[in-house]
Design an enzyme around this catalytic site. Structure first.
Site, PDB file in Angstrom:
ATOM      1  N   GLY A  98       0.801  -1.223   0.000  1.00 43.39           N
ATOM      2  CA  GLY A  98       0.000   0.000   0.000  1.00 43.39           C
ATOM      3  C   GLY A  98       0.832   1.270   0.000  1.00 43.39           C
ATOM      4  CG  HIS A 141       4.991   4.539  -5.299  1.00 48.01           C
ATOM      5  ND1 HIS A 141       5.408   3.740  -6.346  1.00 48.01           N
ATOM      6  CD2 HIS A 141       5.537   3.994  -4.181  1.00 48.01           C
ATOM      7  CE1 HIS A 141       6.190   2.789  -5.878  1.00 48.01           C
ATOM      8  NE2 HIS A 141       6.274   2.910  -4.568  1.00 48.01           N
ATOM      9  N   GLY A 144       4.917   3.662  -9.209  1.00 40.67           N
ATOM     10  CA  GLY A 144       5.601   2.369  -9.406  1.00 40.67           C
ATOM     11  C   GLY A 144       4.619   1.218  -9.272  1.00 40.67           C
ATOM     12  CG  HIS A 145       2.776   0.393  -5.481  1.00 40.36           C
ATOM     13  ND1 HIS A 145       2.939   1.492  -4.665  1.00 40.36           N
ATOM     14  CD2 HIS A 145       3.438  -0.617  -4.880  1.00 40.36           C
ATOM     15  CE1 HIS A 145       3.653   1.147  -3.600  1.00 40.36           C
ATOM     16  NE2 HIS A 145       3.988  -0.119  -3.702  1.00 40.36           N
ATOM     17  CD  GLN A 201       7.439  -7.789   3.689  1.00 44.13           C
ATOM     18  OE1 GLN A 201       6.616  -8.591   3.268  1.00 44.13           O
ATOM     19  NE2 GLN A 201       7.981  -6.862   2.913  1.00 44.13           N
ATOM     20  CD  GLN A 243       9.675  -8.142  -2.824  1.00 43.97           C
ATOM     21  OE1 GLN A 243       9.712  -7.925  -1.610  1.00 43.97           O
ATOM     22  NE2 GLN A 243       8.961  -7.390  -3.640  1.00 43.97           N
ATOM     23  CB  SER A 266      10.573   3.858  -2.229  1.00 44.28           C
ATOM     24  OG  SER A 266      10.392   3.290  -0.938  1.00 44.28           O
ATOM     25  CB  SER A 267       5.697   3.230   0.339  1.00 48.62           C
ATOM     26  OG  SER A 267       5.005   2.531  -0.674  1.00 48.62           O
ATOM     27  NE  ARG A 268      10.754   1.099   4.692  1.00 55.29           N
ATOM     28  CZ  ARG A 268      10.623  -0.177   4.318  1.00 55.29           C
ATOM     29  NH1 ARG A 268      10.893  -0.547   3.088  1.00 55.29           N
ATOM     30  NH2 ARG A 268      10.213  -1.093   5.176  1.00 55.29           N
TER      31      ARG A 268
HETATM   32  P1  AMP Z   1       5.836  -2.646  -1.803  1.00 52.65           P
HETATM   33  O1  AMP Z   1       4.491  -2.025  -1.597  1.00 52.65           O
HETATM   34  O2  AMP Z   1       6.969  -1.717  -1.540  1.00 52.65           O
HETATM   35  O3  AMP Z   1       5.966  -3.981  -1.120  1.00 52.65           O
HETATM   36  O4  AMP Z   1       5.949  -2.968  -3.352  1.00 52.65           O
HETATM   37  C1  AMP Z   1       4.982  -3.725  -4.018  1.00 52.65           C
HETATM   38  C2  AMP Z   1       5.455  -4.024  -5.413  1.00 52.65           C
HETATM   39  O5  AMP Z   1       5.705  -2.797  -6.098  1.00 52.65           O
HETATM   40  C3  AMP Z   1       6.766  -4.816  -5.447  1.00 52.65           C
HETATM   41  O6  AMP Z   1       6.708  -5.764  -6.509  1.00 52.65           O
HETATM   42  C4  AMP Z   1       7.781  -3.746  -5.722  1.00 52.65           C
HETATM   43  O7  AMP Z   1       8.943  -4.230  -6.363  1.00 52.65           O
HETATM   44  C5  AMP Z   1       7.000  -2.834  -6.644  1.00 52.65           C
HETATM   45  N1  AMP Z   1       7.598  -1.493  -6.664  1.00 52.65           N
HETATM   46  C6  AMP Z   1       7.864  -0.688  -5.607  1.00 52.65           C
HETATM   47  N2  AMP Z   1       8.476   0.441  -6.012  1.00 52.65           N
HETATM   48  C7  AMP Z   1       8.610   0.351  -7.354  1.00 52.65           C
HETATM   49  C8  AMP Z   1       9.171   1.192  -8.357  1.00 52.65           C
HETATM   50  N3  AMP Z   1       9.727   2.371  -8.080  1.00 52.65           N
HETATM   51  N4  AMP Z   1       9.137   0.770  -9.639  1.00 52.65           N
HETATM   52  C9  AMP Z   1       8.586  -0.434  -9.959  1.00 52.65           C
HETATM   53  N5  AMP Z   1       8.039  -1.275  -9.059  1.00 52.65           N
HETATM   54  C10 AMP Z   1       8.048  -0.891  -7.775  1.00 52.65           C
END
Ligand code: AMP
Length: 293
Positions: A31, A34, A36-37, A61, A153, A185-187
């Site tokens: 969640g 952004h 990327g998701h 995790q 991952q 990144s969410s962070r």
């Molecule tokens: P997370 O919510 O951070 O666990 O990410 C969920 C999915 O989104 C994972 O498959 C991540 O690799 C992907 N993800 C996160 N950030 C990016 C990004 N900047 N570009 C592409 N995929 C992303």
């Protein structure tokens, strides 16, 4: 958009859709969505008739001193973004629903999970692989889409699906970046003022390695030194920069398939990034996000 919280309802919905002949794709996330998701959702829509997205901040995790409690969350905003992007079903289970008891049986990634991110975050990939295995069993997708941003991952999930015969393809989509190079990144929401600028050290270090390699340098140690020099910018605490193959082994000879992986702390925020040398950062996706650049 359908929204489900119960694992049984999720499986029932998915089976009904499959029974109607629909091809299913799945985008697991934690969640605070952004672009990327959302690009993963775009890809998931291209390859299937129905897209399921999960939002679950997986306690398994996170290490005891990590940011599980403070991880950014905004379900109302996520719901709106997922709806607008065409997600058909949003699965938002509670911690109790996913782990009614502490799981005794967990998925271990072996040596591939003990290096790099796994060395910095003991148990992290056991948590990731265990939750991804559970989610794949509940959603039963034909294809699941992961981001290359989390390279180790993605490789481990692909390996798990192959080794344990999950009837599901694992797609890996390119990293999405801000126009200045910072990987989304969410962070990143933690990065304020000087930290936001300092965070560019990661993508700059990757670019420096890439350019030095394109200039003819093929010695992995020389390339690593070059990257670490750029990474060691004010406000940045480097953790690792390594040249590896798809199994995460350090390479003896650098080629276009070599991946440069990097991790560093900026302020209190731990960031990771990577590039495949032959593809280059320029081939990642760049987007302008609200209020930036
Ligand atoms: P997370 O919510 O951070 O666990 O990410 C969920 C999915 O989104 C994972 O498959 C991540 O690799 C992907 N993800 C996160 N950030 C990016 C990004 N900047 N570009 C592409 N995929 C992303």
């Amino acid at each position: 958009m359908q929204e489900l919280a119960s694992p049984n309802d999720m499986r029932a919905w998915s089976r009904t859709e499959r029974g109607r002949g629909r091809r299913m794709s799945f985008v697991p996330t934690m969640g605070f969505l952004h672009e990327g998701h959302l690009r993963l959702v775009d890809r998931a829509r291209e390859v299937a008739d129905r897209v399921v997205m999960s939002i679950f901040v997986n306690p398994l995790q996170f290490g005891p001193r990590e940011d599980f409690g403070s991880y950014p969350r905004d379900l109302a905003r996520d719901r709106q973004l997922a709806t607008e992007r065409g997600v058909d079903c949003l699965f938002v289970p509670s911690g109790e629903a996913m782990y009614p008891t502490d799981p005794v049986v967990r998925v271990l990634g072996g040596p591939m999970a003990d290096t790099l991110e796994g060395a910095a975050r003991p148990g992290h990939f056991t948590g990731v692989l265990t939750v991804v295995a559970k989610l794949l069993h509940l959603v039963e997708p034909d294809v699941a889409v992961f981001g290359r941003k989390d390279f180790q991952q993605a490789m481990l999930v692909r390996r798990m699906a192959a080794d344990l015969d999950f009837p599901c393809d694992i797609e890996i989509a390119p990293t999405v970046r801000e126009l200045d190079g910072l990987a989304l990144s969410s962070r990143n929401v933690y990065l304020k003022g000087d930290d936001r600028r300092a965070a560019l050290a990661l993508s700059r270090a990757l670019r420096a390695v890439e350019q030095t390699w394109r200039g003819g340098e093929a010695d992995p140690r020389a390339l690593e030194r070059r990257g670490l020099d750029v990474l060691a910018a004010p406000g940045v605490t480097p953790e690792y920069l390594a040249l590896v193959d798809a199994q995460l082994h350090p390479v003896a000879r650098v080629d276009a398939k070599t991946i440069v992986v990097v991790a560093a702390k900026v302020g209190g925020t731990r960031l990771i990034d990577n590039v495949i040398l032959g593809e280059g950062i320029a081939n990642d996706v760049s987007v302008r996000t609200a209020g930036k650049d």
